[in-house]
Scaffold this motif. Sequence first.
Motif, short mmCIF file in Angstrom:
data_model
loop_
_atom_site.label_atom_id
_atom_site.label_comp_id
_atom_site.label_asym_id
_atom_site.label_seq_id
_atom_site.Cartn_x
_atom_site.Cartn_y
_atom_site.Cartn_z
N GLU A 421 -11.25 5.07 5.08
CA GLU A 421 -12.54 4.94 4.38
C GLU A 421 -12.34 4.53 2.94
O GLU A 421 -13.10 3.70 2.41
N ARG A 422 -11.32 5.09 2.28
CA ARG A 422 -11.06 4.72 0.87
C ARG A 422 -10.61 3.26 0.79
O ARG A 422 -10.97 2.54 -0.14
N LEU A 423 -9.84 2.81 1.75
CA LEU A 423 -9.43 1.41 1.77
C LEU A 423 -10.65 0.50 1.88
O LEU A 423 -10.73 -0.54 1.21
N ARG A 424 -11.58 0.87 2.72
CA ARG A 424 -12.79 0.05 2.88
C ARG A 424 -13.58 -0.02 1.58
O ARG A 424 -14.07 -1.10 1.19
N MET A 425 -13.69 1.10 0.87
CA MET A 425 -14.42 1.10 -0.40
C MET A 425 -13.75 0.18 -1.42
O MET A 425 -14.44 -0.58 -2.13
N LEU A 426 -12.43 0.24 -1.49
CA LEU A 426 -11.73 -0.60 -2.46
C LEU A 426 -11.81 -2.07 -2.08
O LEU A 426 -11.96 -2.94 -2.95
N GLN A 427 -11.71 -2.38 -0.81
CA GLN A 427 -11.80 -3.77 -0.38
C GLN A 427 -13.18 -4.35 -0.65
O GLN A 427 -13.32 -5.52 -1.02
N GLU A 428 -14.21 -3.55 -0.47
CA GLU A 428 -15.56 -4.02 -0.77
C GLU A 428 -15.74 -4.27 -2.26
O GLU A 428 -16.56 -5.11 -2.66
N ALA A 429 -14.96 -3.57 -3.09
CA ALA A 429 -15.04 -3.77 -4.55
C ALA A 429 -14.20 -4.95 -5.00
O ALA A 429 -14.20 -5.29 -6.19
N GLY A 430 -13.44 -5.58 -4.10
CA GLY A 430 -12.64 -6.74 -4.47
C GLY A 430 -11.15 -6.49 -4.54
O GLY A 430 -10.39 -7.40 -4.87
N TRP A 431 -10.72 -5.29 -4.24
CA TRP A 431 -9.29 -4.98 -4.25
C TRP A 431 -8.62 -5.54 -3.00
O TRP A 431 -9.23 -5.62 -1.93
N THR A 432 -7.37 -5.90 -3.12
CA THR A 432 -6.50 -6.08 -1.96
C THR A 432 -5.79 -4.76 -1.76
O THR A 432 -4.84 -4.43 -2.48
N ALA A 433 -6.28 -3.95 -0.81
CA ALA A 433 -5.82 -2.58 -0.65
C ALA A 433 -4.99 -2.44 0.61
O ALA A 433 -5.34 -2.98 1.67
N VAL A 434 -3.88 -1.70 0.50
CA VAL A 434 -2.95 -1.49 1.60
C VAL A 434 -2.65 0.00 1.69
O VAL A 434 -2.40 0.66 0.67
N ALA A 435 -2.70 0.55 2.91
CA ALA A 435 -2.35 1.95 3.12
C ALA A 435 -0.83 2.10 3.21
O ALA A 435 -0.14 1.23 3.74
N VAL A 436 -0.33 3.22 2.71
CA VAL A 436 1.12 3.49 2.71
C VAL A 436 1.37 4.74 3.53
O VAL A 436 1.22 5.86 3.04
N PRO A 437 1.76 4.60 4.81
CA PRO A 437 2.11 5.78 5.60
C PRO A 437 3.52 6.26 5.27
O PRO A 437 4.24 5.63 4.50
N HIS A 438 3.92 7.36 5.87
CA HIS A 438 5.23 7.95 5.61
C HIS A 438 6.33 6.99 6.04
O HIS A 438 6.32 6.43 7.14
N GLY A 439 7.31 6.79 5.13
CA GLY A 439 8.47 5.96 5.44
C GLY A 439 8.21 4.48 5.44
O GLY A 439 9.05 3.72 5.93
N ALA A 440 7.09 4.04 4.89
CA ALA A 440 6.77 2.60 4.88
C ALA A 440 7.71 1.85 3.95
O ALA A 440 8.19 2.38 2.95
N SER A 441 7.97 0.60 4.29
CA SER A 441 8.83 -0.26 3.48
C SER A 441 7.98 -1.00 2.46
O SER A 441 6.99 -1.67 2.83
N LEU A 442 8.33 -0.89 1.20
CA LEU A 442 7.57 -1.57 0.16
C LEU A 442 7.65 -3.08 0.35
O LEU A 442 6.66 -3.80 0.11
N GLU A 443 8.80 -3.58 0.77
CA GLU A 443 8.93 -5.02 0.96
C GLU A 443 7.96 -5.53 2.02
O GLU A 443 7.31 -6.57 1.84
N GLU A 444 7.82 -4.79 3.12
CA GLU A 444 6.90 -5.21 4.17
C GLU A 444 5.45 -5.06 3.71
O GLU A 444 4.60 -5.90 4.02
N LEU A 445 5.14 -3.99 2.97
CA LEU A 445 3.79 -3.82 2.46
C LEU A 445 3.43 -4.92 1.47
O LEU A 445 2.26 -5.34 1.38
N TRP A 446 4.42 -5.38 0.72
CA TRP A 446 4.19 -6.47 -0.23
C TRP A 446 3.76 -7.74 0.52
O TRP A 446 2.84 -8.45 0.11
N ARG A 447 4.45 -8.02 1.63
CA ARG A 447 4.08 -9.17 2.45
C ARG A 447 2.72 -8.96 3.12
O ARG A 447 1.92 -9.89 3.26
#
Length: 476
Positions: A421-447
């Motif tokens: 829900e927070r991601l949706r709010m930020l995306q509607e405001a114009g953000w490029t928002a990405v969720a970060v689950p446990h153990g996520a790779s920053l390199e992959e999230l960057w892509r």
Amino acid sequence: MTAGGHVGAYAPDPGGGFTDGGAGKNVGDKSGLRTALAGLTTRGRSFLAAGIAAGICAYVLGQSDLLRVGLLLTALPLVCAAVLYRTRYRVAGSRRLSPARVPAGSEARVHLRMDNISRLPTGLLMLQDQVPYVLGPRPRFVLDRVEAGGRREVSYRVRSDLRGRYPLGPLQLRLTDPFGMCELTRSFSTYDSLTVIPRVTALPAVRLTGEAKGYGDGRHRSLALAGEDDVIPRGYRYGDDLRRVHWRLTARYGELMVRREEQPQRARCTVLLDTRAPAFQGAGPDSAFEWAVSAAASALVHMLERGFSVRLLTDTGNAVPGEGTDGFAGASQESADAAGLMMDTLAVVDHSDSGTLSAAYDVLRGGNEGLLVAFFGDLDEEQASVVAKMRRRSGGALAFLLDSASWTQGPGAPVSERCTERLRMLQEAGWTAVAVPHGASLEELWRQADRKRTGLSAPSGSADPLGSPHNSGGWS
């Protein structure tokens, strides 16, 4: 400490204490007898006790031979203590770190050097450096006889999986006699600091853009009117080169006008790190907060390598480096110096007592912030609204939202509904928002963020909310 810097220089004074060879300050005990007796080892105390007991038994039993043995046992540790305490020497020590700033999980080497600056050789020396437990075991070295004017060099390694600033020292010097009856320990007066910075991940070169409004070419832009030749002019000043006179404008204004030198401007990037204690759960190297700190460090280094003027901003409103224009690393400041200052800040950053992001929003309210890269913990509805308003003050905005529920459950846990829900709010405001689950790779999230930006790109001829992908000011 810088290479070759002296930790201290000490020499025993006639009264039995140690004095600082540089300042002459007494740092030893003025009571020679108490100091000598306190330096007796277990062996020396045992000999002394055995000698006294033998003397008492010899007196009671009337055995003269036993009395001579008792006197020998008693005299040996006392003579060793007196000789050791009255030894005259001067030694100087130095410590050098290589490197002085090291990423978490990497090793640094500490070089110690002892110089005998007296005219007499030293006896057996035991060297010990004080290090925090987290850096490893306490290093100890035995130095054999050091000749007059001689030098001995030793080194040891330190390593920490936890970022921070750790003191090294003071350096301790332990003197002992050949029989091991007595030892004296003296400490040098100074210490150094080893800075363990967060781990930095090399990020891929993507084309996420979002330079500050009015910058045009995101990296370097010359102020111009209609073309390259029609640069903004100014009045002639004494000493200006006549070859820079703009004759057409001089005729128009009736006074000498010269071409202003090109003023290259660097695109700006603000890396926002959320440090609110309620926004993160857990502790340790694998916690969500440590992931956010390491990710912020990686983003800072990546943007500096791309030629951006970068600053680090926290939820408390503190900006680093805090110099140059509006707190950004100025064009005159070397990127390496700016990166070092921000890395030192991230090495010691901790949770803040603030429960809101309003202070950071106040800093961003001035606008013209360029690209905004943010790492957030849990956001309630009120703080999500504050974050949504930050987007209006930047040329482009990228948010990494850490899901505490996922980090609490462990690797593989799905993203919670609240985070979605927070991601949706930020995306509607114009953000490029990405969720970060446990153990996520920053390199992959960057892509992944780049793919989301591409999906949000407006059709041809319309404005891209994060800037045109054809603009050379992007992350290319």
